[in-house]
Design a protein around this motif. Structure first.
Motif, PDB file in Angstrom:
ATOM      1  N   HIS A  29     -55.756  51.940 -21.340  1.00 15.20           N
ATOM      2  CA  HIS A  29     -56.500  53.131 -21.623  1.00 15.20           C
ATOM      3  C   HIS A  29     -55.425  54.435 -22.183  1.00 15.20           C
ATOM      4  O   HIS A  29     -55.919  55.119 -23.160  1.00 15.20           O
ATOM      5  CB  HIS A  29     -57.397  53.612 -20.691  1.00 15.20           C
ATOM      6  N   SER A  45     -65.706  53.048  -8.420  1.00  9.31           N
ATOM      7  CA  SER A  45     -66.197  53.034  -9.876  1.00  9.31           C
ATOM      8  C   SER A  45     -66.799  51.576  -9.915  1.00  9.31           C
ATOM      9  O   SER A  45     -66.467  50.826  -9.405  1.00  9.31           O
ATOM     10  CB  SER A  45     -65.240  53.111 -10.896  1.00  9.31           C
ATOM     11  N   HIS A  46     -67.571  51.467 -10.925  1.00 10.45           N
ATOM     12  CA  HIS A  46     -68.454  50.335 -11.095  1.00 10.45           C
ATOM     13  C   HIS A  46     -68.247  49.842 -12.361  1.00 10.45           C
ATOM     14  O   HIS A  46     -68.154  50.552 -13.410  1.00 10.45           O
ATOM     15  CB  HIS A  46     -69.874  50.508 -10.498  1.00 10.45           C
ATOM     16  N   LYS A  47     -68.684  48.368 -12.718  1.00 14.92           N
ATOM     17  CA  LYS A  47     -68.483  47.908 -14.030  1.00 14.92           C
ATOM     18  C   LYS A  47     -67.322  48.356 -14.785  1.00 14.92           C
ATOM     19  O   LYS A  47     -67.368  48.396 -15.887  1.00 14.92           O
ATOM     20  CB  LYS A  47     -69.887  48.469 -14.969  1.00 14.92           C
ATOM     21  N   SER A  48     -66.248  47.988 -13.883  1.00 14.70           N
ATOM     22  CA  SER A  48     -64.779  48.295 -14.644  1.00 14.70           C
ATOM     23  C   SER A  48     -64.242  47.259 -15.059  1.00 14.70           C
ATOM     24  O   SER A  48     -63.317  46.985 -16.231  1.00 14.70           O
ATOM     25  CB  SER A  48     -64.110  49.083 -13.624  1.00 14.70           C
ATOM     26  N   PHE A  49     -64.347  46.053 -14.388  1.00 17.07           N
ATOM     27  CA  PHE A  49     -63.363  44.989 -14.779  1.00 17.07           C
ATOM     28  C   PHE A  49     -64.075  43.650 -14.391  1.00 17.07           C
ATOM     29  O   PHE A  49     -64.303  43.211 -13.448  1.00 17.07           O
ATOM     30  CB  PHE A  49     -62.178  44.717 -14.084  1.00 17.07           C
ATOM     31  N   ARG A  61     -61.629  56.952  -5.233  1.00 10.02           N
ATOM     32  CA  ARG A  61     -62.556  56.690  -6.350  1.00 10.02           C
ATOM     33  C   ARG A  61     -63.209  55.174  -5.854  1.00 10.02           C
ATOM     34  O   ARG A  61     -62.410  54.282  -5.389  1.00 10.02           O
ATOM     35  CB  ARG A  61     -61.639  56.480  -7.568  1.00 10.02           C
ATOM     36  N   SER A 120     -66.434  46.094  -9.277  1.00  9.98           N
ATOM     37  CA  SER A 120     -66.132  47.568  -8.981  1.00  9.98           C
ATOM     38  C   SER A 120     -65.036  47.660  -8.468  1.00  9.98           C
ATOM     39  O   SER A 120     -64.310  46.814  -8.089  1.00  9.98           O
ATOM     40  CB  SER A 120     -67.225  47.936  -7.531  1.00  9.98           C
ATOM     41  N   ASP A 121     -64.405  48.747  -8.632  1.00  9.40           N
ATOM     42  CA  ASP A 121     -62.804  49.330  -7.963  1.00  9.40           C
ATOM     43  C   ASP A 121     -62.961  50.304  -6.849  1.00  9.40           C
ATOM     44  O   ASP A 121     -63.798  51.125  -6.753  1.00  9.40           O
ATOM     45  CB  ASP A 121     -62.144  50.063  -9.340  1.00  9.40           C
TER      46      ASP A 121
END
Length: 339
Positions: free
Chosen positions: A193, A241-245, A239, A249-250
């Motif tokens: 990114h 987070s969701h829908k990341s990889f 953090r 979730s992360d």
């Protein structure tokens, strides 16, 4: 007297039609079953009869063979071990053709159902991938895959399925490494990114399987910059987070590290540049100031530098569930002062 002995066949024939004693008829039938009968006269004048093929009693092995044939052959079952939740685990190893496998699988499921089992886990090594299709056709579904095997599962009872889903989270770390000059170790990435953005960031990475957070932080700093370091504290769980990889979730942890060396040898595959940067310069980057998450992390690091904040140190501990060592992350200073 010897010539007057009647032939056996007429006697046997008459035994069927006349009223001679039953025991005599049975005896004659027994004698006639011999292959050849020889009549001889002994020295005492008595008549003796012998056969060339002696009649032997039925052996025990013959009886066993007959008994085995009389019983229905027991179906083969898959070798399994019980899990802790009324299920079974099957680890396949030997090759098997699909038709035979399906027959054995059906017998096994019927057997497990009678035992009250619920979930069935079948672990297929990569060399038995040909059995995936018959398993799916029998109602199994994919649970997870690893480099050397595929796990499929099945729910036996007609109740709600309670088989746990595959792992849902990845664990990542960010390493806050500061030297005695208040300089922080930062990198620019040449992939992902932040590629080409010019943003300087902490070394980051993903925790490997069976790796502790504190160990992963040391490894990632070394891999990306060549700098040796030691873990000090988890400053923040910063953090989720969701829908990341791949829809996972992360979980992300910011770890404070103490540098043990200063020479930088960047990893050329992922890192474009690496340097020691004054903390104030890092914190003043527009990208950091623009995003609340990064600004909070910067504020936490600043508070730690000034002695206004305490994170969570790693305390080695054990559990009665296994012999493995665990790390408990806690505020050791606050705990000590409260005791």
């Amino acid at each position: 007297m010897l010539r007057s002995l009647p032939k056996l066949s007429p006697l046997l024939s008459s035994a069927r039609t006349t009223n001679i004693p039953r025991f005599l008829a049975n005896s004659l039938r027994f004698v006639s079953s011999a292959q050849t009968i020889t009549r001889t006269k002994t020295s005492t004048g008595r008549i003796a009869m012998t056969t060339r093929a002696p009649i032997r009693p039925m052996s025990s092995s013959t009886v066993s063979s007959i008994t085995a044939e009389d019983h229905v052959q027991q179906p083969k079952l898959l070798k399994s071990t019980d899990d802790d939740h009324d299920g079974v685990i099957v680890e396949m190893d030997q090759p098997m053709d699909a038709a035979t496998f399906v027959l054995i699988l059906r017998s096994s499921i019927s057997h497990w159902k009678q035992l009250g089992k619920k979930g069935v886990w079948i672990k297929l090594p990569i060399h038995l991938a040909s059995l995936v299709e018959p398993l799916v056709k029998e109602g199994f579904w994919y649970h997870h895959a690893e480099p050397k095997y595929l796990m499929l599962v099945y729910w036996i009872p007609e109740t709600a399925n309670t088989i746990p889903v595959n792992a849902t989270h990845r664990v990542g770390i960010g390493a806050f490494v500061m030297n005695e000059k208040r300089e922080v170790l930062v990198v620019q990435e040449n992939s992902g990114h932040f590629r080409g953005s010019g943003v300087w960031k902490f070394p980051t990475g993903v925790v490997d399987q069976e790796e502790d957070i504190c160990v992963a932080a040391v490894r990632e700093v070394k891999e990306e910059t060549g700098v040796d370091s030691e873990f000090v504290e988890v400053l923040a769980f910063s953090r989720q987070s969701h829908k990341s990889f791949f829809d996972k979730s992360d979980l992300f942890f910011v770890c404070m590290m103490r540098p043990l060396s200063s020479d930088i040898q960047k990893q050329r595959l992922e890192i474009e540049a690496s340097r020691w940067m004054p903390f104030e310069e890092y914190s003043a980057q527009p990208f950091v100031q623009k995003h609340d998450l990064l600004k909070y992390i910067s504020d936490v690091c600043s508070a730690k530098i000034d002695g206004r904040y305490s994170g969570y140190s790693a305390v080695s501990t054990s559990s009665s569930f296994s012999d493995q060592k665990y790390y408990l992350y806690l505020n050791a200073g606050a705990l000590k002062s409260s005791l």
